[in-house]
Each structure stands twice: as structure tokens, then as C-alpha cells.
Scaffold this motif. Structure first.
Motif, PDB file in Angstrom:
ATOM      1  N   SER A 149      -6.885  -1.158 -14.891  1.00 47.75           N
ATOM      2  CA  SER A 149      -5.794  -1.925 -14.965  1.00 47.75           C
ATOM      3  C   SER A 149      -4.655  -1.009 -15.049  1.00 47.75           C
ATOM      4  O   SER A 149      -4.817   0.059 -15.505  1.00 47.75           O
ATOM      5  CB  SER A 149      -6.319  -2.779 -16.027  1.00 47.75           C
ATOM      6  N   VAL A 150      -3.459  -1.836 -14.977  1.00 43.89           N
ATOM      7  CA  VAL A 150      -2.508  -0.816 -15.249  1.00 43.89           C
ATOM      8  C   VAL A 150      -2.150  -0.375 -16.484  1.00 43.89           C
ATOM      9  O   VAL A 150      -1.563   0.685 -16.968  1.00 43.89           O
ATOM     10  CB  VAL A 150      -1.179  -1.478 -14.653  1.00 43.89           C
ATOM     11  N   ALA A 245       5.235   0.626  -5.843  1.00 40.80           N
ATOM     12  CA  ALA A 245       4.854   0.579  -4.519  1.00 40.80           C
ATOM     13  C   ALA A 245       3.761  -0.117  -4.024  1.00 40.80           C
ATOM     14  O   ALA A 245       3.830  -0.719  -2.813  1.00 40.80           O
ATOM     15  CB  ALA A 245       4.713   2.252  -4.163  1.00 40.80           C
ATOM     16  N   GLN A 246       3.047  -0.059  -4.921  1.00 49.83           N
ATOM     17  CA  GLN A 246       1.582  -0.940  -4.563  1.00 49.83           C
ATOM     18  C   GLN A 246       2.096  -2.404  -4.221  1.00 49.83           C
ATOM     19  O   GLN A 246       1.607  -3.155  -3.370  1.00 49.83           O
ATOM     20  CB  GLN A 246       0.398  -0.841  -5.428  1.00 49.83           C
ATOM     21  N   LYS A 247       2.848  -2.983  -5.322  1.00 48.12           N
ATOM     22  CA  LYS A 247       3.246  -4.452  -5.219  1.00 48.12           C
ATOM     23  C   LYS A 247       4.200  -4.652  -3.882  1.00 48.12           C
ATOM     24  O   LYS A 247       3.927  -5.708  -3.270  1.00 48.12           O
ATOM     25  CB  LYS A 247       3.886  -4.917  -6.565  1.00 48.12           C
ATOM     26  N   ILE A 254       4.447  -3.049   4.441  1.00 47.71           N
ATOM     27  CA  ILE A 254       4.903  -2.111   5.010  1.00 47.71           C
ATOM     28  C   ILE A 254       3.946  -0.775   5.421  1.00 47.71           C
ATOM     29  O   ILE A 254       3.134  -0.604   4.843  1.00 47.71           O
ATOM     30  CB  ILE A 254       5.820  -1.342   4.051  1.00 47.71           C
ATOM     31  N   SER A 255       4.134  -0.582   6.653  1.00 45.31           N
ATOM     32  CA  SER A 255       3.303   0.203   7.294  1.00 45.31           C
ATOM     33  C   SER A 255       4.111   1.574   7.751  1.00 45.31           C
ATOM     34  O   SER A 255       5.339   1.412   8.276  1.00 45.31           O
ATOM     35  CB  SER A 255       2.556  -0.359   8.417  1.00 45.31           C
ATOM     36  N   THR A 256       3.557   2.800   7.465  1.00 49.90           N
ATOM     37  CA  THR A 256       4.273   4.067   8.000  1.00 49.90           C
ATOM     38  C   THR A 256       3.760   4.643   9.319  1.00 49.90           C
ATOM     39  O   THR A 256       4.339   5.448   9.841  1.00 49.90           O
ATOM     40  CB  THR A 256       4.013   5.263   7.071  1.00 49.90           C
TER      41      THR A 256
END
Length: 307
Positions: A149-150, A245-247, A254-256
Motif C-alpha cells: 500500500s502507499v 503518475a499511476q493515478k 495515457i500511453s507513450t
């Protein structure tokens, strides 16, 4: 006799790492034994069945166990650091410095953040050229860190790990290496050991960079508090940014893949250089402003100096 003294000093550099690793192994074995006994007395007699239950119980708890190991190890390391100070006092080689103004420690926060950013981006660039086996070496550590967990990540990586690792690598190993080699080589070797200690090709370059920067603030502030604060800043910021960034990725998907490797490399490199420049500026400011004063009177209260 001379060779015996050298071997003893080399051993003094190595064993702090082994103590931490040994406590981790011992803690895991104790917990596994307690779990096995619990399941056995609750009617499970098959060792295969018990082992499966133990694996299920401990799954996802690796970072918690690491944090527990750190908390057990920290008092032991502090004792060793105090013993090192006593030995230096007996040899009349101990130097005490007044604790820097507490407000000067705030300079470490942006310095740690900027170094974390450019070091992470540097590793991201390296990963684009690393062979598959190097990248895969990080998968185990990645699952341990981000599989928790965070809250656990913040507590373990943000607080427990920086304290125990700085006590080991700066408080003991670096200071002991200075008895074997000059300060430059002591910094390089302690940072290299810090990189190797992480056990994979992806984290190693980052750890080496942070290790060198940690030595810099340790020497400037003459207090183990400085590298601990830098390490905490870097780790907390890293965990926080990864979580955000994950959220964002989950909500916006978003895809690179739409960008070419060259475009990504260019964007990361420019950002890396910007953060590197900011880190250098902060380093120059710290170098100019922070001037620890050596204390000549050994009778001054020890609270004026931090290990």
C-alpha cells in the motif's frame, strides 16, 4: 600484524551490511516458524499445505518485513557508530563539530528533490539501452516496493529505509573507508557498495548517484541527520510522484506508444539536464553557506554534534 589490522578494517566495512541482511533473514525465518507452528496446532499436518499457507500469509508483506528489520537494526548501528567515536577519541583523531543552524537543513529538501529527479531520469534513459536481463533484474524489487500500500511505501521507503541505509553506508562504511583510503575514494566506494546492495541493475545507478550526493551533505553538515534528510526527501518524493503518475494513468489512460523513442529520449534528457542544473545550483549554495565549526573543547555537551 599490519595485515591483520588491514583485514580487520576491511571487515569493518563489510559487516554493517551483513548485519542488516542477517536480521532480515532471521526475522523472516522466525515469522515462518511461528506461522508453521500456528497452522500445525490448528490441524494442518501436511508441510506442503503449511508452506502454501505461509506463502499466502507473507505475500505482499515483504516491504513491511523490510521495515521491521530496519527498526530492529537501527539501534544496533547507532551503538557501533558510538563505539567508533569512542575509538577515535582514544586515538585522539576524533573531531567534533557544532550542529549547523537548523534552518540550513531546509536547503537539503530541494537539493534532494532535484537530485532524485535527474537521477531517476538518467536511469530512465539508461533503461532504453539496457539489455532485457538487466531490466528484468528489477522486477522482484519493483513488485516488493509497489506491491504494498502507499502508506507502507511512505513509511518503509520514506522513513525506515533512509535511516538504516544512511547509518550503514554513510555513518559506518563511508567513515571507516576514510581510514583506508582518501576521502574521494571513500565516497566512490561507499556509493558503489550502496548501488550493489540494492541487488539489481536498474536501481544501482540511481543508488550510486544518491550515495555520492549523500556523502556531500554529510561532509558539509558534519551530521548524519543531513544524508538521512536528503535520502528521505528523495524517497518520499519518488513514492509520491509514482503514486500520482499511476493515478493519472488510470484515469486518463495515457500511453507513450504514440511517441517515438527519439522523442521520449529527447524529452527526458532535456528535463534531466534542467533538474541536474538546479541540483548543481543548490549544491553550490549549500557549499557556500554551510560552514560547520569545529569544536575544540571536548567538554562541550555532545548534543552539539550528531554522530
Amino acid at each position: 600484524m599490519k595485515n591483520t589490522g588491514l583485514v580487520k578494517k576491511i571487515w569493518g566495512v563489510i559487516y554493517p551490511m551483513l548485519i542488516y541482511l542477517g536480521i532480515q533473514i532471521l526475522l523472516i525465518n522466525v515469522i515462518q516458524t511461528v506461522c508453521a507452528a500456528y497452522w500445525y496446532f490448528n490441524g494442518f499436518t501436511s508441510m506442503e499445505e503449511i508452506n502454501i499457507l505461509i506463502a499466502q500469509t507473507l505475500h505482499g508483506k515483504e516491504l513491511v518485513l523490510t521495515m521491521m528489520s530496519a527498526l530492529i537494526t537501527i539501534p544496533i548501528l547507532i551503538i557501533f557508530m558510538k563505539k567508533d567515536i569512542e575509538h577515535k577519541k582514544v586515538a585522539h583523531t576524533y573531531k567534533k563539530f557544532e550542529l549547523s543552524n537548523r534552518w540550513l537543513y531546509l536547503l537539503i529538501l530541494p537539493f534532494g528533490f532535484f537530485n532524485m529527479e535527474w537521477a531517476n531520469m538518467f536511469v530512465s534513459v539508461l533503461q532504453m539501452f539496457m539489455p532485457k536481463f538487466m531490466i528484468e533484474s528489477y522486477s522482484g524489487a519493483e513488485n516488493v516496493i509497489y506491491g504494498s500500500s502507499v502508506a507502507v511505501q511512505f513509511l518503509a521507503a520514506g522513513f525506515a529505509a533512509p535511516v538504516v541505509e544512511e547509518l550503514i553506508f554513510r555513518g559506518l562504511i563511508y567513515k571507516r573507508l576514510k581510514d583506508l583510503v582518501n576521502i574521494r575514494w571513500a565516497a566512490i566506494l561507499s556509493a558503489a557498495l550502496f548501488g550493489v546492495f540494492h541487488g539489481n541493475w536498474v536501481q544501482a545507478p540511481y543508488a550510486i548517484i544518491i550515495g555520492l550526493v549523500a556523502v556531500f551533505v554529510y561532509e558539509k553538515y558534519k551530521s548524519i541527520t543531513a544524508p538521512i534528510l536528503l535520502h528521505m526527501t528523495a524517497n518520499i518524493a519518488s513514492v509520491g510522484i509514482s503514486y500520482i503518475a499511476q493515478k493519472i494513468n488510470e484515469t486518463q489512460n495515457i500511453s507513450t506508444q504514440q511517441f517515438s523513442d527519439w522523442y521520449i529520449l529527447k524529452a527526458i534528457s532535456i528535463s534531466m539536464l534542467n533538474f541536474f542544473a538546479l541540483a548543481v545550483i543548490m549544491g553550490i549554495i549549500i557549499n557556500k553557506i554551510v560552514k560547520p565549526k569545529e569544536v575544540g573543547d571536548e567538554n562541550i555537551n555532545s548534543s552539539n554534534s550528531m554522530l
